[in-house]
Design a protein around this motif. Structure first.
Motif, mmCIF file in Angstrom:
data_model
loop_
_atom_site.group_PDB
_atom_site.id
_atom_site.type_symbol
_atom_site.label_atom_id
_atom_site.label_comp_id
_atom_site.label_asym_id
_atom_site.label_seq_id
_atom_site.Cartn_x
_atom_site.Cartn_y
_atom_site.Cartn_z
ATOM 1 N N VAL A 63 33.722 -15.927 9.053
ATOM 2 C CA VAL A 63 32.194 -16.532 8.503
ATOM 3 C C VAL A 63 31.724 -16.755 9.889
ATOM 4 C CG1 VAL A 63 31.436 -17.785 7.459
ATOM 5 C CG2 VAL A 63 33.047 -17.097 6.050
ATOM 6 N N LEU A 64 32.348 -17.372 10.416
ATOM 7 C CA LEU A 64 31.980 -18.051 11.896
ATOM 8 C C LEU A 64 31.052 -17.018 12.828
ATOM 9 C CD1 LEU A 64 32.004 -20.391 14.303
ATOM 10 C CD2 LEU A 64 34.056 -20.440 14.875
ATOM 11 N N VAL A 65 31.813 -15.654 12.808
ATOM 12 C CA VAL A 65 31.183 -15.189 14.388
ATOM 13 C C VAL A 65 30.527 -14.785 13.423
ATOM 14 C CG1 VAL A 65 31.797 -12.322 14.387
ATOM 15 C CG2 VAL A 65 33.262 -14.485 15.046
ATOM 16 N N MET A 66 30.080 -14.614 11.837
ATOM 17 C CA MET A 66 28.882 -13.910 11.262
ATOM 18 C C MET A 66 27.756 -14.658 11.712
ATOM 19 S SD MET A 66 29.407 -10.887 10.467
ATOM 20 C CE MET A 66 28.093 -10.837 9.445
ATOM 21 N N ALA A 67 27.913 -16.033 11.713
ATOM 22 C CA ALA A 67 26.824 -17.331 11.860
ATOM 23 C C ALA A 67 26.512 -17.552 12.691
ATOM 24 C CB ALA A 67 27.793 -18.640 11.000
ATOM 25 N N LEU A 68 27.276 -17.284 14.125
ATOM 26 C CA LEU A 68 26.972 -16.890 15.450
ATOM 27 C C LEU A 68 25.975 -15.778 15.945
ATOM 28 C CD1 LEU A 68 30.236 -18.630 17.220
ATOM 29 C CD2 LEU A 68 27.682 -19.642 16.738
ATOM 30 N N PHE A 69 27.035 -14.776 15.706
ATOM 31 C CA PHE A 69 25.975 -13.364 16.198
ATOM 32 C C PHE A 69 25.673 -12.550 15.180
ATOM 33 C CE2 PHE A 69 30.101 -14.936 18.329
ATOM 34 C CZ PHE A 69 28.898 -15.384 19.953
ATOM 35 N N PHE A 70 25.632 -12.443 13.671
ATOM 36 C CA PHE A 70 24.892 -11.652 13.346
ATOM 37 C C PHE A 70 24.084 -12.448 11.767
ATOM 38 C CE2 PHE A 70 28.118 -9.360 15.210
ATOM 39 C CZ PHE A 70 28.216 -8.933 15.823
ATOM 40 N N PHE A 71 23.994 -13.802 11.797
ATOM 41 C CA PHE A 71 22.900 -14.458 10.742
ATOM 42 C C PHE A 71 22.052 -13.089 10.711
ATOM 43 C CE2 PHE A 71 21.266 -17.678 8.365
ATOM 44 C CZ PHE A 71 22.130 -17.616 7.642
ATOM 45 N N ASP A 72 21.630 -12.690 10.677
ATOM 46 C CA ASP A 72 20.397 -11.977 10.768
ATOM 47 C C ASP A 72 20.974 -10.844 9.441
ATOM 48 O OD1 ASP A 72 21.511 -10.808 12.759
ATOM 49 O OD2 ASP A 72 19.441 -9.196 12.769
ATOM 50 N N ARG A 73 22.034 -9.815 9.343
ATOM 51 C CA ARG A 73 22.767 -9.292 8.388
ATOM 52 C C ARG A 73 23.837 -10.297 7.630
ATOM 53 N NH1 ARG A 73 24.685 -4.712 13.542
ATOM 54 N NH2 ARG A 73 24.050 -6.767 14.619
ATOM 55 N N PHE A 74 23.931 -11.061 7.421
ATOM 56 C CA PHE A 74 25.213 -11.824 7.132
ATOM 57 C C PHE A 74 24.709 -12.618 5.584
ATOM 58 C CE2 PHE A 74 26.954 -15.589 5.325
ATOM 59 C CZ PHE A 74 27.907 -15.263 5.497
ATOM 60 N N ASP A 75 25.307 -11.769 4.808
ATOM 61 C CA ASP A 75 25.252 -11.794 3.017
ATOM 62 C C ASP A 75 26.677 -12.876 2.926
ATOM 63 O OD1 ASP A 75 24.934 -11.194 0.244
ATOM 64 O OD2 ASP A 75 24.041 -8.838 0.617
ATOM 65 N N VAL A 76 26.134 -13.937 1.826
ATOM 66 C CA VAL A 76 27.048 -14.586 1.266
ATOM 67 C C VAL A 76 27.910 -13.664 0.396
ATOM 68 C CG1 VAL A 76 26.215 -16.864 2.074
ATOM 69 C CG2 VAL A 76 25.758 -15.670 -0.460
ATOM 70 N N ARG A 77 27.575 -13.067 -0.513
ATOM 71 C CA ARG A 77 28.203 -11.674 -1.113
ATOM 72 C C ARG A 77 29.253 -11.721 -0.671
ATOM 73 N NH1 ARG A 77 22.328 -9.269 -3.317
ATOM 74 N NH2 ARG A 77 22.212 -9.307 -1.264
ATOM 75 N N TYR A 78 29.511 -11.105 0.485
ATOM 76 C CA TYR A 78 30.604 -10.231 1.283
ATOM 77 C C TYR A 78 31.637 -11.449 0.897
ATOM 78 C CZ TYR A 78 27.496 -7.646 3.633
ATOM 79 O OH TYR A 78 26.256 -6.461 4.190
ATOM 80 N N LEU A 79 31.737 -12.685 0.695
ATOM 81 C CA LEU A 79 32.807 -13.595 0.862
ATOM 82 C C LEU A 79 33.200 -12.952 -0.763
ATOM 83 C CD1 LEU A 79 31.041 -16.849 2.234
ATOM 84 C CD2 LEU A 79 33.160 -15.160 3.320
ATOM 85 N N TYR A 80 32.065 -14.075 -1.751
ATOM 86 C CA TYR A 80 33.049 -13.131 -2.572
ATOM 87 C C TYR A 80 33.535 -11.830 -3.445
ATOM 88 C CZ TYR A 80 31.796 -12.152 -8.009
ATOM 89 O OH TYR A 80 31.736 -11.700 -9.600
ATOM 90 N N ARG A 81 32.891 -10.763 -2.534
ATOM 91 C CA ARG A 81 33.315 -9.472 -2.629
ATOM 92 C C ARG A 81 34.940 -9.234 -2.112
ATOM 93 N NH1 ARG A 81 28.306 -6.594 -0.601
ATOM 94 N NH2 ARG A 81 26.715 -6.737 -2.238
ATOM 95 N N ILE A 82 35.514 -10.006 -1.348
ATOM 96 C CA ILE A 82 36.757 -10.307 -0.262
ATOM 97 C C ILE A 82 37.701 -11.403 -1.396
ATOM 98 C CG2 ILE A 82 35.051 -9.192 1.097
ATOM 99 C CD1 ILE A 82 36.380 -11.995 2.879
ATOM 100 N N ALA A 83 37.112 -12.225 -1.484
ATOM 101 C CA ALA A 83 37.479 -13.446 -2.011
ATOM 102 C C ALA A 83 38.438 -13.254 -3.445
ATOM 103 C CB ALA A 83 36.970 -14.953 -2.837
ATOM 104 N N LEU A 84 37.790 -11.676 -4.421
ATOM 105 C CA LEU A 84 38.332 -11.870 -5.676
ATOM 106 C C LEU A 84 39.806 -10.758 -5.334
ATOM 107 C CD1 LEU A 84 38.443 -11.929 -8.496
ATOM 108 C CD2 LEU A 84 37.411 -10.409 -8.816
ATOM 109 N N PRO A 85 39.698 -10.095 -4.731
ATOM 110 C CA PRO A 85 41.047 -8.611 -4.508
ATOM 111 C C PRO A 85 41.639 -9.130 -3.864
ATOM 112 C CG PRO A 85 38.376 -7.603 -3.997
ATOM 113 C CD PRO A 85 38.303 -9.303 -4.388
ATOM 114 N N LEU A 86 41.648 -9.819 -2.621
ATOM 115 C CA LEU A 86 42.409 -10.535 -1.851
ATOM 116 C C LEU A 86 43.125 -11.396 -2.629
ATOM 117 C CD1 LEU A 86 40.914 -11.844 1.182
ATOM 118 C CD2 LEU A 86 42.255 -10.146 1.169
ATOM 119 N N MET A 87 42.535 -12.720 -3.634
ATOM 120 C CA MET A 87 43.620 -12.864 -4.527
ATOM 121 C C MET A 87 44.309 -12.699 -5.936
ATOM 122 S SD MET A 87 44.246 -16.723 -5.324
ATOM 123 C CE MET A 87 42.978 -17.762 -4.751
ATOM 124 N N VAL A 88 43.832 -11.557 -6.247
ATOM 125 C CA VAL A 88 44.714 -10.697 -7.366
ATOM 126 C C VAL A 88 46.110 -9.432 -6.198
ATOM 127 C CG1 VAL A 88 44.397 -8.706 -8.987
ATOM 128 C CG2 VAL A 88 42.271 -10.384 -8.791
#
Length: 509
Positions: A283-308
């Motif tokens: 998240v830190l790298v995305m916020a610093l250098f790629f925020f114009d392409r950052f989508d918070v939905r990416y976090l949701y898409r990786i959180a559930l599969p990792l937890m499962v």
């Protein structure tokens, strides 16, 4: 949806080319304001006290270790709920400056009382020793609730990009501090841990003072940002909102699953905390250098599969494999927590939802679910064999996936996650059909900041720039800057065109 809205919830900052220039364009003088990382300091306290370290509570004669955590967490949850129910009164309280220091002192004293050396029993007696430990648990629960709400209120006033930046940095800092504590001896670790809440309180006070200084800075963009943060933190609202049941239940489901897996899988290796840092660094790298392409939905898409994956792999793994499962679980949980902080902070910032109310209720749900998950996990570990634990783990995973499907869709991450405004009187016009509602809709669709939304509403009412300056207590330059940004984002070139756009509800382009 246009490309500038592809990031889901936005604060409008990604439309400015200067914001794509990385660290130097994002931070004053290119320096990270360390005062803003006080949340990471209290997170380190949570990791070290609640998840095991030389500073964890000592055992109490006649009382097992678990009740101290139960007492602390229950007091914490009750305090959070109470504060949420009294949110408007607390938000307007004139003596809030003493709260961070009082909260830090309670947590510091409570940490020491809960971890008194067992040799103290022979000096003060078993009853007094037990009373001291229980008192410490109550103190930590009270103080932690206050610190949580103070920092949540502060983060809710920040632009989305700064929330992502500072919160991810806070997770990295918390992990590093936890490793430092684990490397210390017992007394040194206890002293270090007890000081963390006071440091967090000092950083909060320093952050507030920094905002006040920046309001008088010579740099216009820095001053404008500080004005907006101060405005959001200082505004009050009588608008009532529907109960945030969906975020509460989903946050509870993740916390229950995480703590259930922590207590059934034997994940005691501190290296599993690396999963927290991995998620935060992404998240830190995305916020610093790629925020114009950052989508918070990416976090949701990786959180559930990792937890499962982490939960289901865990019963089959040993040693290094178990460590990998623990890292996956921690990375998943950290990703989801960062996601919810960004989304809930943006909801508070944009729509005027009181942070004390929203974060008080959602955090209380997380705390209670964590306690329940730990209790179920410990009970399963003590009473079930490996087959029974695997079956129960599958049941927990099914519930988590079901909750995720029904309580959150990606559209929610662009709006208010099912939290809707309630009309103050039975027959009043609906919020969405009012001028304010229309301007809020347009602001959301075009990525306007909360302050720009206020200016848009006043412009739509036909008020002049000098009148806008008076009503919002901003300078002429700041007001004109807001107007230019609004015209650019709405792609209009005159007041008449702007009013026409508002009249048709933003659908006339």
């Amino acid at each position: 949806m246009s490309s500038e809205h592809a990031t889901g919830i936005t604060d409008g900052s990604e439309a400015a080319p200067s914001q794509r220039a990385g660290l130097g364009a994002l931070l004053p003088d290119g320096v990270l304001p360390l005062r803003y990382l006080g949340m990471g300091v209290y997170l380190a306290w949570i990791y070290s006290v609640h998840f095991g370290s030389p500073a964890s509570p000592s055992s109490v004669p006649g009382v097992t270790l678990e009740p101290l955590f139960l007492i602390s967490n229950l007091v914490n949850a009750v305090t959070l709920i109470t504060c949420a129910l009294c949110a408007q009164r607390l938000h307007r309280h004139p003596h809030r400056g003493v709260v961070p220091w009082a909260a830090g002192a309670l947590m510091a004293v409570g940490t020491v009382l809960m971890a008194l050396p067992e040799g103290t029993v022979s000096v003060i007696g078993a009853e007094l020793y037990s009373a001291a430990a229980i008192t410490g648990a109550i103190f930590t629960g009270l103080g932690l609730a206050a610190i949580i709400l103070l920092w949540s209120e502060f983060y809710a006033a920040l632009p989305m990009r700064l929330v992502a930046l500072y919160y991810s940095c806070s997770f990295v800092l918390a992990t590093l501090l936890h490793f430092v504590i684990m490397a210390l001896s017992g007394p040194a670790a206890l002293l270090f841990t007890a000081l963390l809440p006071l440091v967090s309180a000092a950083l909060f006070v320093g952050s507030m003072r920094m905002i006040k200084r920046q309001q008088h800075a010579t740099n216009q963009s820095e001053r404008q940002e500080a004005d907006e943060i101060a405005y959001v933190m200082g505004r009050s609202s009588t608008q009532r909102w529907s109960f945030p049941i969906r975020p509460m239940l989903l946050m509870a489901a993740y916390s229950f699953t995480m703590n259930f897996c922590r207590t059934t899988g034997g994940i005691v290796n501190d290296l599993t905390m690396l999963g927290v840092s991995f998620a935060a660094l992404v998240v830190l790298v995305m916020a610093l250098f790629f925020f114009d392409r950052f989508d918070v939905r990416y976090l949701y898409r990786i959180a559930l599969p990792l937890m499962v994956a982490g939960a289901l792999f865990q019963p089959f793994l040993m040693d290094g494999g178990l460590l990998l499962a623990g890292i996956m679980l921690n990375m998943s949980h950290a990703s989801f927590v960062i996601l919810t902080m960004i989304v809930l902070s943006t909801i508070c910032n944009r729509y005027g939802v009181l942070a004390i109310w929203l974060f008080g209720l959602t955090r209380a749900a997380r705390v209670l679910a964590s306690v329940l998950g730990s209790h179920v996990g410990v009970t399963a570990w003590n009473q079930l064999d490996s087959t029974g634990i695997l079956f129960l783990t599958c049941v927990v995973v099914v519930f988590l996936v079901s909750f995720s499907m029904f309580l959150l869709n990606e559209k929610d991450l662009e709006t208010t996650w099912g939290i809707t405004p309630l009309a103050p009187h039975k027959e009043t016009a609906g919020f969405q059909s009012s001028l304010e509602g229309t301007c809020a809709k347009i602001a959301r669709e075009h990525g306007l900041t909360r302050r720009e939304e206020d200016v848009l509403t006043l412009l739509a009412q036909g008020k002049s720039v000098p009148r806008i300056e008076q009503e919002l207590c901003i300078s002429n330059g700041t007001a004109k800057s807001h107007v230019r940004h609004i015209y650019a984002k709405l792609n209009v070139h005159s007041r008449d065109k702007l009013i026409q756009l508002v009249e048709v509800g933003g659908e006339g382009e």
